[in-house]
Design an enzyme around this catalytic site. Structure first.
Site, PDB file in Angstrom:
ATOM      1  N   ASP A   1       1.468   5.128  -2.764  1.00  0.00           N
ATOM      2  CA  ASP A   1       2.002   6.423  -2.355  1.00  0.00           C
ATOM      3  C   ASP A   1       2.877   6.191  -1.123  1.00  0.00           C
ATOM      4  O   ASP A   1       2.602   5.286  -0.328  1.00  0.00           O
ATOM      5  CB  ASP A   1       0.852   7.385  -2.038  1.00  0.00           C
ATOM      6  CG  ASP A   1       1.330   8.791  -1.703  1.00  0.00           C
ATOM      7  OD1 ASP A   1       2.427   9.187  -2.157  1.00  0.00           O
ATOM      8  OD2 ASP A   1       0.614   9.492  -0.983  1.00  0.00           O
TER       9      ASP A   1
ATOM     10  N   ASP B   1       4.048   8.728   1.506  1.00  0.00           N
ATOM     11  CA  ASP B   1       3.557   9.410   2.711  1.00  0.00           C
ATOM     12  C   ASP B   1       2.063   9.193   2.894  1.00  0.00           C
ATOM     13  O   ASP B   1       1.265   9.524   2.023  1.00  0.00           O
ATOM     14  CB  ASP B   1       3.857  10.913   2.629  1.00  0.00           C
ATOM     15  CG  ASP B   1       5.342  11.196   2.669  1.00  0.00           C
ATOM     16  OD1 ASP B   1       5.918  11.141   3.767  1.00  0.00           O
ATOM     17  OD2 ASP B   1       5.926  11.453   1.597  1.00  0.00           O
TER      18      ASP B   1
END
Length: 188
Positions: free
Chosen positions: A31, A33
């Site tokens: 991922d 963020d």
């Protein structure tokens, strides 16, 4: 409790990993963020360090790497800046992979949920109007989703912001609400 620092080095155990994989191919999904970058006060402030970019580039020489994000795919692709990865934006509604990664040596490009564009635009407009009275709330309209960031709102208003989002989305049953770290995510 187990932490990443207490895990053995995968590089030191490369032979063991290769033996366990056999002829299977390894893929790593990351991922953007909060994993590759720190959670920032505003989305534009979450930038990838050169060190992290170098680690991802090195990893991509060993296995397939996919970067998945709630951001628009083009945005996260530009932020990471490596051309040999799979990128999935809008929580998987928009996916692109370079041809050398795909099974039949063709570039993969897949977009889903575009038929919801008008409904998302209407919901975003409703959310902006209903949340205008809150300071520090950002309604981020993306290609196939909406994010309502409230990290900058006063802590005593967080519940009211979330309740306003739920109430505002009631006339939009075709959209789904999920919650993240100081963000409400709205998707088809």
């Amino acid at each position: 409790p187990c932490s990443a620092r207490s895990l053995p080095s995968a590089l030191a155990r490369q032979t063991e990993i290769d033996e366990r994989l056999g002829d299977k191919k390894l893929a790593v999904f990351l991922d953007y963020d909060g994993t590759l970058t720190h959670i920032a006060e505003r989305p534009a402030m979450a930038t990838l360090s050169q060190g992290m970019r170098a680690i991802i580039a090195a990893l991509a020489t060993r296995c397939t790497v996919a970067v998945i994000s709630g951001r628009d795919r083009a945005d996260v692709e530009k932020l990471v800046g490596l051309d040999n990865l799979i990128y999935a934006g809008n929580h998987g509604f928009d996916i692109a992979a370079p041809r050398h990664i795909s099974r039949n040596n063709v570039a993969v490009r897949r977009e889903e949920g575009m038929e919801f564009s008008e409904k998302l635009a209407l919901a975003a407009s409703d959310l902006e109007q209903e949340l205008a009275g809150f300071t520090g709330v950002l309604v981020e309209t993306k290609k196939a989703s909406i994010a309502v960031h409230y990290r900058q709102a006063a802590p005593d208003e967080h519940k009211a912001v979330a309740a306003t989002v739920v109430r505002t989305l009631e006339p939009h049953p075709e959209l789904r609400l999920t919650n993240g770290k100081m963000v409400c995510e709205i998707q088809p």
